[in-house]
Enzyme design. Sequence first.
Site, PDB file in Angstrom:
ATOM      1  N   GLU A 170       0.853  -1.202   0.000  1.00 45.14           N
ATOM      2  CA  GLU A 170       0.000   0.000   0.000  1.00 45.14           C
ATOM      3  C   GLU A 170       0.886   1.248   0.000  1.00 45.14           C
ATOM      4  O   GLU A 170       2.034   1.199   0.455  1.00 45.14           O
ATOM      5  CB  GLU A 170      -0.898  -0.085   1.255  1.00 45.14           C
ATOM      6  CG  GLU A 170      -1.800   1.082   1.541  1.00 45.14           C
ATOM      7  CD  GLU A 170      -2.883   1.322   0.514  1.00 45.14           C
ATOM      8  OE1 GLU A 170      -2.540   1.540  -0.660  1.00 45.14           O
ATOM      9  OE2 GLU A 170      -4.071   1.343   0.898  1.00 45.14           O
ATOM     10  N   ASP A 171       0.358   2.351  -0.495  1.00 46.35           N
ATOM     11  CA  ASP A 171       1.129   3.600  -0.502  1.00 46.35           C
ATOM     12  C   ASP A 171       1.200   4.231   0.886  1.00 46.35           C
ATOM     13  O   ASP A 171       2.259   4.650   1.345  1.00 46.35           O
ATOM     14  CB  ASP A 171       0.564   4.597  -1.530  1.00 46.35           C
ATOM     15  CG  ASP A 171      -0.944   4.844  -1.377  1.00 46.35           C
ATOM     16  OD1 ASP A 171      -1.583   4.247  -0.476  1.00 46.35           O
ATOM     17  OD2 ASP A 171      -1.484   5.628  -2.173  1.00 46.35           O
ATOM     18  N   ASP A 217      -3.379   5.685   6.676  1.00 40.07           N
ATOM     19  CA  ASP A 217      -3.780   6.949   7.299  1.00 40.07           C
ATOM     20  C   ASP A 217      -4.685   6.619   8.487  1.00 40.07           C
ATOM     21  O   ASP A 217      -4.202   6.272   9.562  1.00 40.07           O
ATOM     22  CB  ASP A 217      -4.466   7.792   6.214  1.00 40.07           C
ATOM     23  CG  ASP A 217      -4.815   9.197   6.648  1.00 40.07           C
ATOM     24  OD1 ASP A 217      -4.212   9.694   7.603  1.00 40.07           O
ATOM     25  OD2 ASP A 217      -5.708   9.808   6.019  1.00 40.07           O
ATOM     26  N   PHE A 231      -0.608  16.246   4.081  1.00 40.55           N
ATOM     27  CA  PHE A 231      -1.073  15.620   2.839  1.00 40.55           C
ATOM     28  C   PHE A 231       0.092  15.547   1.864  1.00 40.55           C
ATOM     29  O   PHE A 231       0.649  16.569   1.472  1.00 40.55           O
ATOM     30  CB  PHE A 231      -2.249  16.397   2.244  1.00 40.55           C
ATOM     31  CG  PHE A 231      -2.877  15.643   1.108  1.00 40.55           C
ATOM     32  CD1 PHE A 231      -3.790  14.625   1.368  1.00 40.55           C
ATOM     33  CD2 PHE A 231      -2.532  15.918  -0.208  1.00 40.55           C
ATOM     34  CE1 PHE A 231      -4.346  13.896   0.325  1.00 40.55           C
ATOM     35  CE2 PHE A 231      -3.092  15.189  -1.260  1.00 40.55           C
ATOM     36  CZ  PHE A 231      -3.997  14.179  -0.987  1.00 40.55           C
ATOM     37  N   ARG A 249       1.567  11.741  -9.242  1.00 38.63           N
ATOM     38  CA  ARG A 249       1.961  10.371  -8.870  1.00 38.63           C
ATOM     39  C   ARG A 249       3.382  10.064  -9.337  1.00 38.63           C
ATOM     40  O   ARG A 249       4.069   9.234  -8.756  1.00 38.63           O
ATOM     41  CB  ARG A 249       1.017   9.340  -9.511  1.00 38.63           C
ATOM     42  CG  ARG A 249      -0.395   9.371  -8.967  1.00 38.63           C
ATOM     43  CD  ARG A 249      -1.142   8.139  -9.483  1.00 38.63           C
ATOM     44  NE  ARG A 249      -2.589   8.255  -9.309  1.00 38.63           N
ATOM     45  CZ  ARG A 249      -3.248   7.926  -8.204  1.00 38.63           C
ATOM     46  NH1 ARG A 249      -2.592   7.474  -7.167  1.00 38.63           N
ATOM     47  NH2 ARG A 249      -4.561   8.045  -8.136  1.00 38.63           N
TER      48      ARG A 249
HETATM   49  P1  5GP Z   1      -7.228   5.306   5.215  1.00 44.38           P
HETATM   50  O1  5GP Z   1      -8.378   4.394   4.987  1.00 44.38           O
HETATM   51  O2  5GP Z   1      -6.037   4.657   5.884  1.00 44.38           O
HETATM   52  O3  5GP Z   1      -7.650   6.562   5.932  1.00 44.38           O
HETATM   53  O4  5GP Z   1      -6.837   5.875   3.789  1.00 44.38           O
HETATM   54  C1  5GP Z   1      -5.869   5.332   3.002  1.00 44.38           C
HETATM   55  C2  5GP Z   1      -5.936   5.968   1.633  1.00 44.38           C
HETATM   56  O5  5GP Z   1      -6.172   7.395   1.731  1.00 44.38           O
HETATM   57  C3  5GP Z   1      -4.594   5.838   0.953  1.00 44.38           C
HETATM   58  O6  5GP Z   1      -4.504   4.635   0.232  1.00 44.38           O
HETATM   59  C4  5GP Z   1      -4.576   7.061   0.066  1.00 44.38           C
HETATM   60  O7  5GP Z   1      -5.236   6.781  -1.132  1.00 44.38           O
HETATM   61  C5  5GP Z   1      -5.374   8.103   0.824  1.00 44.38           C
HETATM   62  N1  5GP Z   1      -4.499   9.015   1.566  1.00 44.38           N
HETATM   63  C6  5GP Z   1      -4.352   9.114   2.909  1.00 44.38           C
HETATM   64  N2  5GP Z   1      -3.438  10.063   3.238  1.00 44.38           N
HETATM   65  C7  5GP Z   1      -2.984  10.565   2.060  1.00 44.38           C
HETATM   66  C8  5GP Z   1      -2.005  11.585   1.737  1.00 44.38           C
HETATM   67  O8  5GP Z   1      -1.341  12.209   2.572  1.00 44.38           O
HETATM   68  N3  5GP Z   1      -1.816  11.811   0.411  1.00 44.38           N
HETATM   69  C9  5GP Z   1      -2.490  11.156  -0.566  1.00 44.38           C
HETATM   70  N4  5GP Z   1      -2.207  11.471  -1.823  1.00 44.38           N
HETATM   71  N5  5GP Z   1      -3.412  10.207  -0.291  1.00 44.38           N
HETATM   72  C10 5GP Z   1      -3.655   9.910   1.016  1.00 44.38           C
END
Ligand code: 5GP
Length: 175
Positions: A97-98, A101, A150, A163
Amino acid sequence: MNYRIEKLIDEREVSEGIKSLAESINRDYRGESIRLVCILKGGVFFMTELAKHLSSEVTMDFMSVSSYGAGTESSGVVKIIKDLDESIEGENVLVVEDIVDTGNTLSYLMDLLRDRNPKTIKLCTLLDKPSRRTRDIKADYVAFTIPDKFVVGYGLDYDQKHRNLPYIGVVEFND
Ligand code: 5GP
């Protein structure tokens, strides 16, 4: 909206972080085969770079999900846009995963994949934002822990852009 991108982790640091993560994975798996499951689209750059440094036999599959939720916060209810092509039953699955959060998306996804009876399942993320976590989810491998900002680059987007940046940058909005 006007914004600029401030470098947070430069290209060399990113590539060294991924390389050292791969070394830990190599030590832990000791040549056992690994099925890399890349979460599209953000995980692509990370997965391909990571895979180049893995010594195990590697196969790859891709999944695309969207998280239902109001505004910028994910809700934990995940819609599968593209499912895996292959069964993961009996495989050593490493989800790539990238960023983690709140943990909502991954918490749902890991449960869903666990129900498909892999031999083992672990989570590997390029970035971790632990300060925002609402779910009890911990990645097994984290390349970088970052503050609550972010970020874009190395697979991560803002409005589908940036990206392709070879580094991780923070989006700073001008007022
Ligand atoms: P979670 O369900 O953990 O809150 O969200 C994960 C997803 O939110 C990540 O796969 C990504 O797509 C998006 N996301 C969360 N934080 C960031 C951020 O700082 N930058 C970007 N570009 N996407 C984020």
